[in-house]
Scaffold this active site. Structure first.
Site, PDB file in Angstrom:
ATOM      1  CG  ASP A 125       0.600  -9.232  -0.819  1.00 50.87           C
ATOM      2  OD1 ASP A 125       0.773  -8.020  -1.041  1.00 50.87           O
ATOM      3  OD2 ASP A 125       1.522  -9.999  -0.482  1.00 50.87           O
TER       4      ASP A 125
ATOM      5  CG  HIS B 147       4.999  -8.118   2.337  1.00 51.78           C
ATOM      6  ND1 HIS B 147       5.424  -7.529   1.170  1.00 51.78           N
ATOM      7  CD2 HIS B 147       3.796  -8.696   2.041  1.00 51.78           C
ATOM      8  CE1 HIS B 147       4.537  -7.741   0.214  1.00 51.78           C
ATOM      9  NE2 HIS B 147       3.538  -8.447   0.718  1.00 51.78           N
TER      10      HIS B 147
ATOM     11  CB  CYS C 108       4.935  -4.273   0.023  1.00 56.19           C
ATOM     12  SG  CYS C 108       5.946  -3.882   1.471  1.00 56.19           S
TER      13      CYS C 108
END
Length: 683
Positions: free
Chosen positions: A482, A466, A406
């Site tokens: 995201d 994350h 991520c």
């Protein structure tokens, strides 16, 4: 230190074994008294050298460990060495007290339910050793039963004192431990969160009031906002003290700073409690934007929350979040400039791509969507084992390797948006969480399910770490984007994808991690039940603060008065004393009853009754042997049969026999009794 202590224990075991062997050999040799008894004690000079070397090692590492850990290490080392010189009872008492003190000292660092159970086991073992020292003839199982009974009797008084005794401030300050920080760091570079995501340690738990748990894709737990990029890593900007909330802040002022007028309703408020694990850091977690009336928290301008004190133990706090409210619709020009800044000559290929996108898509949101479409449609991969990047080059990731976690995608996306003229920043925290709907007694909560409420809590682990991006759009404020959703939608919508879970299992060698336990349904259910118990332990025991005690005492006693608390404590002590004596009375009564009703005693009394019916009653002051002589004179044909009954009874009633020996001897007694009955019928 663990290696040194383990070596000491092995050393002691070898010495004990040698002493036991030499004692056995000397007892077998009757003519060896003239020989000198072997001595296997360690030389005081050698033991002193070993102690000085260990203390020197602790001293050299004290700067990195801190005062508290160094002192605990010193006590542990002393505990291991003290066992080498147990020459008197005084030495044994010192070792025993030192062991109890170490158990208590260990609870400074960790207080969860599993470690508390370990500490309780250590306490039971220490007390059992002490009791066994004074009653060596007693079986170890009986010693353990006695210790557990004593602890059980003391639990009532301990519980009452825990609930009502005033929680006084410490009389001295315990030095802060230099424990390693856990969780997220305030600087992030490609690969950092991928390493953290391999951990199965608990980060925090969340309990939503009335069970109003948002959907998984809304659970973005905000921890830090990283606005500075130096070409290799993202880092935080130190907040301006003037913009930080202080103890006398008002909720209305926070609302005015956080929310635009008429953009939220009170019915949209999401209330929840977070209990975070010790991380030895300051930042906390929230669903932004969030407010709180807790004066121990700092609400920062970037919608993150920090604790005023270092998180050296579990901390609980309540928050109100408004998930539909915009974030900072109006920002100053210097804030825009800060979130557009990029180092010179950094990632030129990404800069070129950003300039092309700025020409093709004048709208900021369309430009962001174009980047996500490129990630979605091209051969990009989401992995916990990304290839190594030279100097953490985002160019190399985005155009060459195309494989990352991520933080790779969020870093590249944020860089592209800044290079294209859109203010952007990196945000780190946690995504999602594991829902546990088991109550503390291991049953599933069914209440309010008809209304859609979920009665349970969320457990967020380090593997849920994350990173995502935020872009600032005119009139809308900061919008969350995201990029992970473009490359692996399952990660954002429901948690880890199957491929990532397999990678986690392969990379995590801890067989007790929850990812390994999830493979077995019954083990996973046990894990969830223990998690529910641990949550209640953290919530009601570790979280029993001064405020909770004051509220509880007001409910129980009305107006708080010291004499009421003293009366409760005196009453609890009286009940505890009565409980101790009551249990002792029951035990003694059961022992007497058990002895009076033993089967061999019943048979013996029956034999005496038969003799009494035949005119031969045993006087109280006559011993069994003299009574046999009387029987032999009056009924010589019964003397042998009764002598056998008497011998078996004497052995069963007065000698210490194993269960097997008791069974065999009781069978003999039954046979002797039958023979005795037959002999009486012949008279």
């Amino acid at each position: 230190m663990l290696a040194i202590i383990a070596l000491s224990f092995v050393w002691q075991a070898l010495l004990l074994n040698k002493n036991a062997t030499s004692h056995k050999l000397s007892s077998d040799k009757k003519n060896s008294q003239s020989k000198k008894k072997p001595d296997h004690h360690i030389s005081p000079v050698f033991l002193g050298f070993f102690a000085i070397a260990g203390c020197l090692a602790i001293t050299l590492s004290a700067q990195g460990l801190g005062v508290l850990l160094s002192m605990v290490h010193l006590l542990s080392f002393a505990y291991a060495l003290k066992a080498f010189e147990l020459k008197s009872r005084r030495d044994f008492y010192q070792l025993f007290l030192l062991g109890l003190f170490l158990v208590a000292a260990a609870l400074i660092f960790k207080q969860d339910l599993s470690f508390a159970l370990i500490a309780m086991v250590a306490l039971v073992v220490n007390l059992a050793v002490l009791l066994q020292f004074f009653s060596r003839a007693q079986a170890v199982s009986n010693t353990l039963k006695t210790v557990l009974l004593l602890l059980g009797q003391s639990m009532f008084l301990a519980a009452v004192l825990f609930i009502v005794f005033p929680r006084l401030s410490p009389f001295w300050q315990v030095p802060q431990a230099n424990s390693a920080t856990t969780g997220l760091s305030d600087t992030v570079q490609p690969g950092d969160i991928a390493k953290l995501a391999q951990s199965s340690e608990l980060a925090f738990r969340v309990n939503f009031s009335q069970g109003n748990i948002p959907t998984y894709s809304q659970l973005y737990w905000r921890a830090m906002v990283l606005e500075d990029y130096d070409g290799r890593a993202w880092s935080r900007t130190a907040p301006d003290p003037a913009t930080v909330s202080h103890d006398n802040y008002q909720l209305e002022a926070i609302n005015k700073r956080l929310f635009m007028p008429n953009t939220f309703k009170e019915s949209e408020k999401l209330n929840y409690q977070i209990i975070t694990e010790p991380s030895f850091q300051h930042w906390l977690f929230a669903l932004a934007p969030a407010t709180s009336k807790d004066n121990s928290l700092l609400l920062l301008p970037d919608y993150t929350i920090q604790s005023r004190k270092l998180l050296s133990q579990a901390k609980g706090y309540h928050l109100d979040s408004y998930l539909n409210s915009p974030l900072e619709v109006n920002i100053a020009q210097e804030r825009k400039a800060q979130n557009l800044a990029l180092p010179a000559r950094s990632n030129p290929r990404l800069v070129q791509l950003a300039q092309q996108l700025a020409q093709q898509y004048p709208d900021s949101e369309q430009r962001a969507q174009a980047v996500l479409t490129q990630i979605r449609e091209q051969q990009y991969f989401y992995t916990l084992e990304p290839p190594r990047l030279l100097n953490n080059s985002l160019d190399q990731f985005f155009f060459d390797t195309k494989a990352g976690f991520c933080e790779h995608y969020a870093s590249a996306f944020t860089f592209i948006m800044r290079a294209s003229g859109v203010p952007a920043r990196l945000v780190t925290g946690y995504l999602g969480g594991e829902y546990n709907n088991l109550s503390s007694d291991g049953t599933t909560n069914r209440s309010n399910e008809a209304q859609g409420a979920q009665q349970g809590h969320l457990s967020i682990y380090q593997s849920d770490a994350h990173a995502w991006s935020e872009i600032w759009v005119e009139g809308k404020g900061w919008l969350r984007v995201d990029p992970t959703a473009a490359v692996d939608p399952m990660r954002v919508n429901s948690g880890f994808s199957t491929q990532l879970q397999q990678q986690q299992l392969a990379l995590n060698n801890n067989l007790l991690s929850f990812n390994h336990l999830k493979k077995f349904a019954w083990l996973n259910e046990l894990r969830l039940r223990f998690d529910a118990l641990d949550y209640q332990w953290t919530r009601w025991v570790l979280g029993y603060s001064n405020d909770k005690q004051r509220d509880l005492l007001q409910q129980l006693l009305g107006k708080f008065q010291a004499w009421k608390v003293a009366l409760i404590i005196i009453g609890a002590m009286a009940i505890s004393i009565a409980l101790v004596f009551g249990v002792m009375f029951l035990i003694n009564h059961q022992k007497k009853q058990k002895r009076a009703l033993s089967p061999w005693l019943v048979l013996y009394q029956k034999a005496l009754l038969i003799l009494a019916n035949n005119g031969l009653e045993k006087p109280v002051n006559v011993t069994p042997q003299n009574f046999l002589l009387i029987i032999k004179i009056k009924y010589p044909e019964l003397s042998l049969a009764f002598a056998r009954v008497n011998a078996s009874f004497t052995r069963l009633n007065y000698q210490e026999l194993t269960r097997e020996e008791q069974k065999k001897e009781f069978k003999k007694l039954q046979q002797h009794y039958k023979n005795f009955i037959k002999a009486t019928k012949k008279i």
